[in-house]
Structure formats: C-alpha cells, structure tokens
Design a protein around this motif. Structure first.
Motif, PDB file in Angstrom:
ATOM      1  N   ILE A  47       0.847  -1.207   0.000  1.00 15.75           N
ATOM      2  CA  ILE A  47       0.000   0.000   0.000  1.00 15.75           C
ATOM      3  C   ILE A  47       0.875   1.246   0.000  1.00 15.75           C
ATOM      4  O   ILE A  47       0.632   2.212  -0.749  1.00 15.75           O
ATOM      5  N   LEU A  48       1.906   1.252   0.874  1.00 18.69           N
ATOM      6  CA  LEU A  48       2.796   2.433   0.949  1.00 18.69           C
ATOM      7  C   LEU A  48       3.555   2.618  -0.356  1.00 18.69           C
ATOM      8  O   LEU A  48       3.789   3.756  -0.803  1.00 18.69           O
ATOM      9  N   MET A  49       3.916   1.523  -1.025  1.00 18.81           N
ATOM     10  CA  MET A  49       4.619   1.616  -2.307  1.00 18.81           C
ATOM     11  C   MET A  49       3.714   2.241  -3.361  1.00 18.81           C
ATOM     12  O   MET A  49       4.156   3.074  -4.157  1.00 18.81           O
ATOM     13  N   ASN A  50       2.417   1.833  -3.348  1.00 17.01           N
ATOM     14  CA  ASN A  50       1.465   2.439  -4.298  1.00 17.01           C
ATOM     15  C   ASN A  50       1.336   3.931  -4.076  1.00 17.01           C
ATOM     16  O   ASN A  50       1.257   4.711  -5.030  1.00 17.01           O
ATOM     17  N   VAL A  51       1.337   4.313  -2.765  1.00 12.96           N
ATOM     18  CA  VAL A  51       1.212   5.748  -2.481  1.00 12.96           C
ATOM     19  C   VAL A  51       2.457   6.492  -2.962  1.00 12.96           C
ATOM     20  O   VAL A  51       2.373   7.599  -3.510  1.00 12.96           O
ATOM     21  N   TYR A  97      -4.816   3.586  -5.356  1.00 11.10           N
ATOM     22  CA  TYR A  97      -5.773   2.474  -5.325  1.00 11.10           C
ATOM     23  C   TYR A  97      -5.034   1.191  -4.989  1.00 11.10           C
ATOM     24  O   TYR A  97      -3.854   1.008  -5.334  1.00 11.10           O
ATOM     25  N   TYR A  98      -5.716   0.309  -4.295  1.00 10.33           N
ATOM     26  CA  TYR A  98      -5.127  -0.964  -3.910  1.00 10.33           C
ATOM     27  C   TYR A  98      -6.220  -2.028  -3.979  1.00 10.33           C
ATOM     28  O   TYR A  98      -7.351  -1.801  -3.534  1.00 10.33           O
ATOM     29  N   SER A 131      -9.641   2.706  -2.119  1.00 10.28           N
ATOM     30  CA  SER A 131      -8.977   4.005  -2.328  1.00 10.28           C
ATOM     31  C   SER A 131      -8.100   4.305  -1.109  1.00 10.28           C
ATOM     32  O   SER A 131      -8.490   4.007   0.017  1.00 10.28           O
ATOM     33  N   ILE A 132      -6.901   4.876  -1.371  1.00  9.49           N
ATOM     34  CA  ILE A 132      -5.916   5.074  -0.295  1.00  9.49           C
ATOM     35  C   ILE A 132      -5.800   6.550   0.018  1.00  9.49           C
ATOM     36  O   ILE A 132      -5.593   7.389  -0.872  1.00  9.49           O
ATOM     37  N   ASN A 133      -5.904   6.887   1.311  1.00  9.16           N
ATOM     38  CA  ASN A 133      -5.668   8.238   1.821  1.00  9.16           C
ATOM     39  C   ASN A 133      -4.668   8.121   2.987  1.00  9.16           C
ATOM     40  O   ASN A 133      -4.885   7.315   3.894  1.00  9.16           O
ATOM     41  N   THR A 134      -3.572   8.884   2.928  1.00 11.77           N
ATOM     42  CA  THR A 134      -2.550   8.814   3.981  1.00 11.77           C
ATOM     43  C   THR A 134      -2.357  10.171   4.636  1.00 11.77           C
ATOM     44  O   THR A 134      -2.546  11.212   3.995  1.00 11.77           O
TER      45      THR A 134
END
Length: 443
Positions: free
Chosen positions: A73-77, A83-84, A92-95
């Motif tokens: 997930i962190l790599m995608n961000v 998205y994962y 959907s990813i929110n950090t």
C-alpha cells in the motif's frame, strides 16, 4: 359499474398494483443488500479500514492486512497510485503523516472499499423488470379469469341460447349469470323468450277457441235450423193440411228463428266483451231497490211456469254500488233464466239474498233444482260448457253465465258458484260498496 368502466378500472388497478409490488421488491432488495454488506450500497463506498504506523512499525489495524500488504500500500502511495486491490475488493488510499515533538513519525492509512454501484443498479433493474412482468402477468391472468367467468362465458352461453330461440326452442330459461350490461342483456332476452312463449301460447289458445267456437256454433245452430226447415217443408209438402196446423208449424218456425237470433246476439256480445270493445257506463244504484225491480220484472214469467221467487234482504242500511244498468240487467236476467230452466214446476223456487261485508255487497241467487255436479262446478262460467245442470239447450245460447262473468269482472266484481247435488245451486256476486254521495264514474 358498466363494462367500459369495469375494464378501465381493471387496467388501472393492475398497473398500480404491479408498480406497488415491484417497488416493494426493489426496496426489499436494497434493504437486504445494505444489511448484509453492513454499509450503504448506494453510496459507492464501503466500511473504511485504518492502519496506523509508528516509525515503520504497525501499531494498529482494523482489518486483516499483513505487513507485506501494508508495504504494498505504501509503495502504491509513493508512486502516486492511490488504489489498492485486496481479495477482489478495490480500495482508495488516503494517507496522513505527522511527527511528534519527541521525533516519532506516524503514518495513518485510510483504505475505503470502492463498491461497483453499476452492478448493483444493473441487478436491481433486472430484478425490477422481471418482477414487473411476473406480477403483471399474474394479475392479468386473475382478472381475465374473472372476466371469462362473468363476461365471456355468459356471452357464449347467451349466444347458444339465442340460437336455440331462433330455432324455436322456447323452453330453456336464460339465467342472468353475467355482469353489468351482460346481465341486463340476459334479462332482456329472457323477457323476450317469455313474451314469445306467451304470444305463441295465446295464439294457439285463440286458434283453439276459434275452432271451438265454430264447432259449438255449428252444433247449436244445426238443431233449430233443421227444425225450421222441417216445419216449412211440412207446410210446403201439405203435411199441414189445415189452417190450424199451418199456423202451428209457422209459429214453431218463428220460435226457432228467435232462438237463433238470441244465440247470435249472445255470441256478438260475448265477443265484444272478450275483446274489451264494450265500454262500461257506471252509475250509483241502491242495491235493495235494484233487486226488487229485477224480481218484479221476472215475477210474471216465473208464476206463468208455476215457479216462485223470494227475496231476503240482510242489509242494514241503504247500500249503494256502481254498475252499468243495461249490462248488469243482462247478468241478472241470465242468472235468473238459468235458474228458471233448472227448477221444477210447482215446487221450483229461486231465492235472492242480499248480505254485506265491510267493503262489499254479496248477491246470492239460490235455486232448489238438482244442483251442479262437483266435476262441472269449476267450468259453469266457461262458454259453451255442456253440462245438463249448467246449461239447458232449449232457449239457451250456452253463453249466459260466460257473459255474466265477463260483465261482473268488467265492473271490478267477482262471481262464483257453489252447489251440492240434489240441494240446488247458488250463483254469488260480490260488488264493491260505495258511499251514497260518491260521484258516479263513467268509463
């Protein structure tokens, strides 16, 4: 409700009912989808997953994500891919990154599952469409079944029964099992059937009466005509060879012609009465005085044959009735002549009794003759009915009592006979009483 309104109402009810049931199925589908998925399907976003990382160590997660998956997930961000995909679910990813005063670094990752709303609505539309078709078809079948029972089948049966009427079958009754105008039509056709049946019955009855009248008239005229011819031939052939015999033969011929004249007059009178072609001119009369005058007119004839008439008045005060004097005189005369023919000389007696009820005057003409047999009693007022006690041929047309019945009933009265063999017979007449000062009525 007529058929047009019925069909319109059925169509509206089927449409509204189908829409309501389909809507209920759609709402139920949405409700259970949201219930089983534990999040509102229609929003497009599912229940969020949270991962908290402290100095690259996972200190909290509310879903079953492994360390490797968190690194993915962190790599995608890091490469800008927000998205994962995990277990066929797209997130959907929110950090959010922040540091504390002590220098600790925290990463908070929010994973929101993305729901394919298109599939949901597509499935919903298919379900709604299928449900609409099924409900509409079932409702239409139910309604058509009712229409088949209440409209189509009655029309088919009515068509078959009307076809029977066309071929002359008038015995089968037409039942009103239809609806609305169909039932009204069945009732009208049934009334038509009854009218046709009655018209045929009366036509046959009139034809039978015509044949009976011709036969009776021929029979009754044959005897006096034969006698007249015999007397005239006796004069012409010289059988009556003296003036006295000639006078006797000719007087007998005249007597027979009078008898024929009476028969013809009675027949014409009866025909007019039977066809309601004779109007009644009613007037108010005192019953007691009227009967006394009738007795006075006939007394000489009875005494001439050594027979008697007695009168018994049981009326309290003066009582009045409305009658047509000329026609009712014919009634009384026919009854008295009939009684006179059926009582013996010397001992023969006709007793006339007047009595009353609350609303009527009863006239009884009672003789002490042989009486009328019980088998003949119901028919004494029928024309040309042949019974020795009800009709003697000599001097009678056979229509006297039949004419009396027609006239009495035309005056809204009743006439009947009672008798016991060897105890005489009574002719009873009932007439409605009227007030003394009630106006005369003319018809």
């Amino acid at each position: 409700m007529n058929l047009k309104q019925r069909f319109l109402t059925q169509g509206i009810l089927i449409f509204i009912g189908t829409i309501l049931i389909t809507s209920c199925v759609g709402f139920a589908y949405s409700y259970f989808c949201n219930l089983f998925n534990k999040f509102p399907v229609t929003s497009g976003i599912g229940e969020a997953s949270v991962v908290v990382i402290e100095n690259e160590n996972i200190i909290y997660k509310n879903d079953d994500f492994s360390r490797i998956q968190v690194k993915e997930i962190l790599m995608n961000v890091s490469i800008g891919n927000n998205y994962y995909i995990h277990e066929n679910t797209k997130y959907s990813i929110n950090t959010e990154d922040f540091s504390t005063v002590s220098g600790d670094k925290y990463n908070i990752i929010n994973l929101n599952p993305i729901i394919n709303v298109g599939n949901y609505y597509r499935n919903l539309m298919v379900l709604v469409f299928i449900t609409f078709l099924i409900v509409f078809a079932v409702a239409s079948i139910i309604v058509q079944k009712q229409n088949m029972k209440n409209i189509i089948n009655p029309i088919t049966n009515l068509t078959e029964e009307t076809e029977k009427l066309r071929h002359g079958d008038l015995e089968t009754a037409i039942t009103d099992r239809g609806y609305g105008e169909i039932r009204d039509l069945e009732r009208v056709v049934e009334q038509l059937r009854l009218q046709l049946k009655n018209s045929i019955y009366y036509e046959e009855k009139v034809d039978d009466n015509r044949k009976f009248l011709i036969s009776s008239i021929s029979h009754d005229l044959k005897t006096p005509v034969t006698s007249i011819r015999g007397y005239i031939d006796g004069v012409l052939d010289g059988v009556a060879d003296t003036n006295e015999k000639k006078q006797y033969y000719l007087s007998k011929a005249v007597e027979k012609t009078k008898m024929i004249n009476i028969m013809i007059e009675d027949l014409l009178l009866y025909s007019k009465l039977d066809l309601n072609q004779m109007p009644f001119e009613k007037e108010k009369v005192n019953v007691r005085k009227y009967v006394e005058s009738c007795i006075e007119d006939s007394l000489a004839e009875f005494e001439g044959e050594d027979k008697s008439i007695t009168f018994e008045n049981e009326l309290g005060d003066e009582v009045f009735v409305t009658i047509d004097l000329d026609k009712f005189n014919r009634v009384v005369q026919n009854i008295m002549d009939n009684a006179k023919r059926n009582i013996e000389k010397h001992s023969g007696q006709l007793k006339i009794v007047l009595r009353e009820t609350n609303s009527s005057v009863i006239m009884e003409f009672k003789d002490n003759g042989k009486g009328i047999h019980k088998n003949d009693l119901p028919y004494v007022f029928e024309r040309f009915y042949r019974a020795d006690t009800a009709r003697a041929v000599k001097g009678s047309s056979g229509l006297g009592l039949a004419i009396a019945k027609q006239i009495v009933e035309g005056l809204d009265g009743q006439i009947w006979a009672i008798s016991e063999m060897d105890e005489g017979a009574s002719i009873m007449i009932s007439l409605k009483k009227v007030k003394r000062y009630e106006k005369d009525i003319n018809y």
